[in-house]
Design an enzyme around this catalytic site. Structure first.
Site, PDB file in Angstrom:
ATOM      1  N   GLY A 167       0.819  -1.211   0.000  1.00 47.25           N
ATOM      2  CA  GLY A 167       0.000   0.000   0.000  1.00 47.25           C
ATOM      3  C   GLY A 167       0.851   1.259   0.000  1.00 47.25           C
ATOM      4  CG  ASP A 168       3.246   2.316   3.349  1.00 48.62           C
ATOM      5  OD1 ASP A 168       2.926   3.418   3.792  1.00 48.62           O
ATOM      6  OD2 ASP A 168       3.102   1.261   3.984  1.00 48.62           O
ATOM      7  CB  SER A 169       5.393   0.264  -2.611  1.00 48.44           C
ATOM      8  OG  SER A 169       6.293  -0.115  -1.582  1.00 48.44           O
TER       9      SER A 169
END
Length: 397
Positions: A167-169
């Site tokens: 999700g962050d990436s």
């Protein structure tokens, strides 16, 4: 060699994953990236996962090519340094909780007046607006709200997570795309700077294909299907006789016919009801059973050799050991040796995408906390006495 982003200055006001990964991509392609860290502790990522001599191996990767300056943004002098940096920057990237930048006196109203051509990338859990904006949001929450978790795992098991901070990436990639679009607008004289508002859940949601129209028009709720690709047949993970698993994608009409020939079922290759994907989907369980019967009687090497000869897309599932030993990874320079403190050389991921004329490069691994403080401050025009005073006041480290 100058990278395609040489001459672009990026100031990173982020920690852990989303904003730092976005800034790393800028740094790998030539941008001058200045990472602002909190004095004393620095980015928490410095202590995450596996450590080498007290510093995270992830840190050395995530922060390569960046300059570290340790500033106390809560001090007036530290805030002034940050404003000086923003005044000379093309892009500022942050992933603080919405409202935090404003509390520091570094909100968009301040930065845009100081530097009208600035692009401000803001990565947060839920975005800068809406009823959830003030909630704390990590990548795992974005994966859940964005719909990814509900579709990941086996049908008879609880929703699973992907084994990385996907999700962050994904939010990082959307932030970089938005920043480059904004930079293009500024550099071509079409307009001034702007805010790029990226949320974790929307970045995940953006990849969820036809999830919404399938539900809205047909009431279909896509859920967990294990290794299969729902609505596309045959495409699944199958066992080999030597205890491994192979992914086979035989889902185009022509490929399906070739696959059936390989597995010894030419009758299915010529079956009119299976000539197109919608017909194969209705018989998906039968087709999976046919393919699994064939693969489970053969070793992985035999499976791949036979399918490759028939031009059927297939591949074994790689572990990290498979990755670092694979000749194709090596040929594509996707495994690069990197020097770490203590005269240690370690393999790190290479750079993607591959640009033919201005490729990215690794110039150095993640810096020590505040390693470039003097260099950056001198670049702002501060004299030795000014820098010494900032240190005495605790504004910088």
């Amino acid at each position: 060699m100058d990278g395609p982003l040489s001459g672009i200055r990026v100031v990173e006001l982020g920690t852990l994953i989303a904003a730092p990964f976005a800034a790393r991509l800028f740094a790998e392609f030539g941008a001058d990236v200045i990472k602002i860290e909190q004095p004393g502790s620095g980015d928490p990522l410095r202590r995450w996962r596996k450590l080498h001599q007290g510093t995270s191996l992830w840190w050395y990767l995530q922060s390569r090519n960046k300059k570290s300056i340790a500033i106390d943004l809560k001090s007036p002098d530290g805030r002034d340094v940050a404003l000086r940096l923003a005044a000379q920057a093309d892009v500022v990237i942050e992933n603080l909780k919405p409202g935090s930048l404003e509390k520091l006196g570094l909100g968009w109203d301040v930065l845009s007046k100081l530097n009208p051509d600035l692009t401000l990338v803001r990565i947060s859990g839920y975005g800068q607006t809406g009823p959830y904006r003030d909630r704390s949001g990590f990548g795992a929450i974005g994966e859940a709200m964005g719909g990814l978790r509900f579709t990941t795992g086996d049908p008879d098991s609880p929703p699973a997570r992907v084994g990385i901070s996907i999700g962050d990436s994904l939010a990082s990639l959307h932030g970089v795309i938005g920043a480059l679009m904004s930079l293009l607008r500024v550099k071509t004289g079409q307009g001034r700077g702007q805010v790029v508002d990226v949320s974790l859940y929307e970045s995940v949601f953006n990849l969820m294909e036809s999830l919404v129209p399938e539900y809205d028009l047909m009431g279909h709720v896509r859920t967990r299907t294990g290794g299969a690709l729902p609505g596309i047949s045959p495409s699944n993970t199958y066992p080999s006789s030597d205890g491994r698993h192979v992914v086979i994608a035989g889902n185009s009409d022509a490929i399906f016919k070739r696959l059936m020939q390989v597995v010894g079922r030419p009758d299915l290759a010529d079956e009119p009801a299976l000539a197109s994907n919608d017909g194969r989907v209705r018989s998906n369980d039968m087709l999976d059973a046919v393919i699994a019967t064939w693969t489970s009687a053969r070793t992985m090497d035999e499976i791949l050799a036979r399918l490759d000869a028939a031009d059927v897309p297939a591949g074994r599932i790689y572990s990290v050991a498979d990755i670092v030993e694979d000749p194709h990874y090596a040929a594509r320079e996707m495994i690069l040796p990197t020097e770490l403190p203590g005269d240690v050389t370690v393999k790190m991921p290479g750079i993607t995408p591959k640009l033919s004329e201005t490729p990215g490069e690794v110039r150095w691994s993640g810096p020590t906390l505040g390693q470039h403080t003097d260099e950056v401050l001198e670049g702002l025009g501060l004299q030795a006495g000014d820098i010494a005073q900032l240190r005495r006041s605790g504004a910088v480290q």
